[in-house]
Write an enzyme that holds these catalytic residues in place. Sequence first.
Site, PDB file in Angstrom:
ATOM      1  N   LYS A   1       0.645  -1.273  -0.037  1.00  0.00           N
ATOM      2  CA  LYS A   1      -0.155   0.135  -0.078  1.00  0.00           C
ATOM      3  C   LYS A   1       1.007   1.201  -0.100  1.00  0.00           C
ATOM      4  O   LYS A   1       1.658   1.585   1.178  1.00  0.00           O
ATOM      5  CB  LYS A   1      -1.011   0.033   1.222  1.00  0.00           C
ATOM      6  CG  LYS A   1      -1.953   1.041   0.963  1.00  0.00           C
ATOM      7  CD  LYS A   1      -2.370   1.504   2.341  1.00  0.00           C
ATOM      8  CE  LYS A   1      -1.601   2.995   3.006  1.00  0.00           C
ATOM      9  NZ  LYS A   1      -1.709   3.871   2.257  1.00  0.00           N
TER      10      LYS A   1
ATOM     11  N   GLU B   1      10.031   1.501  10.705  1.00  0.00           N
ATOM     12  CA  GLU B   1      11.005   2.467  10.470  1.00  0.00           C
ATOM     13  C   GLU B   1      10.365   3.853  10.525  1.00  0.00           C
ATOM     14  O   GLU B   1       9.443   3.926   9.551  1.00  0.00           O
ATOM     15  CB  GLU B   1      12.223   2.327   9.411  1.00  0.00           C
ATOM     16  CG  GLU B   1      13.089   1.295   9.399  1.00  0.00           C
ATOM     17  CD  GLU B   1      13.947   1.223  10.675  1.00  0.00           C
ATOM     18  OE1 GLU B   1      14.195   2.176  11.359  1.00  0.00           O
ATOM     19  OE2 GLU B   1      14.394  -0.076  11.157  1.00  0.00           O
TER      20      GLU B   1
ATOM     21  N   CYS C   1      13.188  11.445   6.883  1.00  0.00           N
ATOM     22  CA  CYS C   1      13.355  10.741   8.316  1.00  0.00           C
ATOM     23  C   CYS C   1      14.772  10.953   8.964  1.00  0.00           C
ATOM     24  O   CYS C   1      15.025  10.919  10.026  1.00  0.00           O
ATOM     25  CB  CYS C   1      12.764   9.335   8.426  1.00  0.00           C
ATOM     26  SG  CYS C   1      13.695   8.225   7.501  1.00  0.00           S
TER      27      CYS C   1
ATOM     28  N   GLU D   1       9.846  16.178  15.920  1.00  0.00           N
ATOM     29  CA  GLU D   1      10.176  16.090  14.382  1.00  0.00           C
ATOM     30  C   GLU D   1       9.349  17.099  13.673  1.00  0.00           C
ATOM     31  O   GLU D   1       8.045  17.346  13.740  1.00  0.00           O
ATOM     32  CB  GLU D   1       9.810  14.817  13.776  1.00  0.00           C
ATOM     33  CG  GLU D   1      10.233  14.524  12.558  1.00  0.00           C
ATOM     34  CD  GLU D   1      10.021  13.003  11.972  1.00  0.00           C
ATOM     35  OE1 GLU D   1      10.812  12.569  11.141  1.00  0.00           O
ATOM     36  OE2 GLU D   1       9.050  12.313  12.633  1.00  0.00           O
TER      37      GLU D   1
END
Length: 478
Positions: free
Chosen positions: A174, A249, A283, A379
């Site tokens: 997906k 991750e 990331c 973040e």
Amino acid sequence: MTKRSNLIDGEWTDAESGDTFDTYDPASPDEVVGTYPESAAADAERAVEAAAAATEEWGSTPGPKRGRILSRASSILADRKGELAELLVREEGKTEREAGGEVQRAIDIFDYYGSKARDIGGKVKGASGADTVLRTKQEPVGVAALITPWNYPVAIPAWKIAPALAAGTTAVIKPATLAPGCTHAIAEALDEAGLPDGALNVVTGPGSEVGDTIASHDAVDAVSFTGSTGVGNAVYDTATADGKRVQLEMGGKNPTIVSDAADVGTAARIASWGAFGVTGQACTATSRAIVYEDVYDEFVDAIVEQADGIEPGDGLAGGDMGPQVTEDELEGTLDYVEIGRTEGATLETGGEALEREGHFVEPTVFSDVDPDSRLAQEEIFGPVLSVIQVSGYEEALEVANGVDYGLSAGIVTNDHHEANSFVEDIDAGVVKVNQQTTGVELHIPFGGMKASSSETYREQGEAGIDFYTISKTVYDSY
């Protein structure tokens, strides 16, 4: 505008509902790039069933034959590199140079795993007794559910699909709804290369329907997810409820330490590449520059000069830094700029949206950032760099490790002892010395620590194959 379909059991098909969604160019938000099926649980279930039905044929296909299909797919992708790079720019917003590099990464990944497929089998060990062969046997894990993000829309699908197929594991993927086109291109290349029906299935649609279904389906044996920490933790809970193998991750808050033993100009260039490359939407992006006090002022001046030299613009028109992928992502970055101001950090440069079409923002540098502030802890996923002053190595290490995340971390120094100490002391899965925190090699393991990862299995290299295989130990006496 291109209309694409799901790939289920070798057939390109629409969602059962007939519903679709569009993707848009971040540099020209009114321009539709592609139309895709807005799939639901029933479509995802059919894809998993197709993958389960294909496990025996694909799993019993000899490794070298599987590898040849992956290698052919690599060649097909190479022939279409320019087309794929343009699609990536138009759906995700990278610059043309960044997109070309990412597409080449996918080409190289399929080439690498095409070769590695020949080596999958097992190892022979010395037995304690005579007339005995002691060996291991690697077998496909079964069916893998792959859930991928929008920020690396061809590289991350490639580094999940390729090792799964090399290992003989079938898959349902997906892709993120913001940029699914490159995943379809990978599937088309594999289909053309001779991949059997059902070995790879592609289903587009919302995570609440498609992602949850494939992560929880009884026929799925392993789930690999890359994305935000919040969603990743939910996927983990869903997948492990019935004992599935899981690989996650997730986010990062990546530091680059700048030592007083570094060349400051070099350090600023390294930090700039890590912070502002791919618009900070990685990331592994550098979010914090942790700088020794003796070179702090010099570094701030140098990093501001680097940021001011970057010209945001359309990736297909020569811009140095592309737009953010959506209006929501842009607004999220601007919200953090306001948070930084409110917390008392000094806005050195940037921090404004560009007054032009597209989701563009200026490269942004804050100085005088408190290491415990939200700006330094959370973040952001945009081109915002926080510069933090420290007294020396011990304080720098404490600040670098003082966040929930542990994905990528770097140090810039000409002190060999300091560099080696950093490698030992930092809580991160990827450690860089005199390099930017972004960018990794494909033939060695990739993954994080703490809230950046499930800390179960690594991706890429031989570790990627380990996740998609299960080992038997064989004792054979004669």
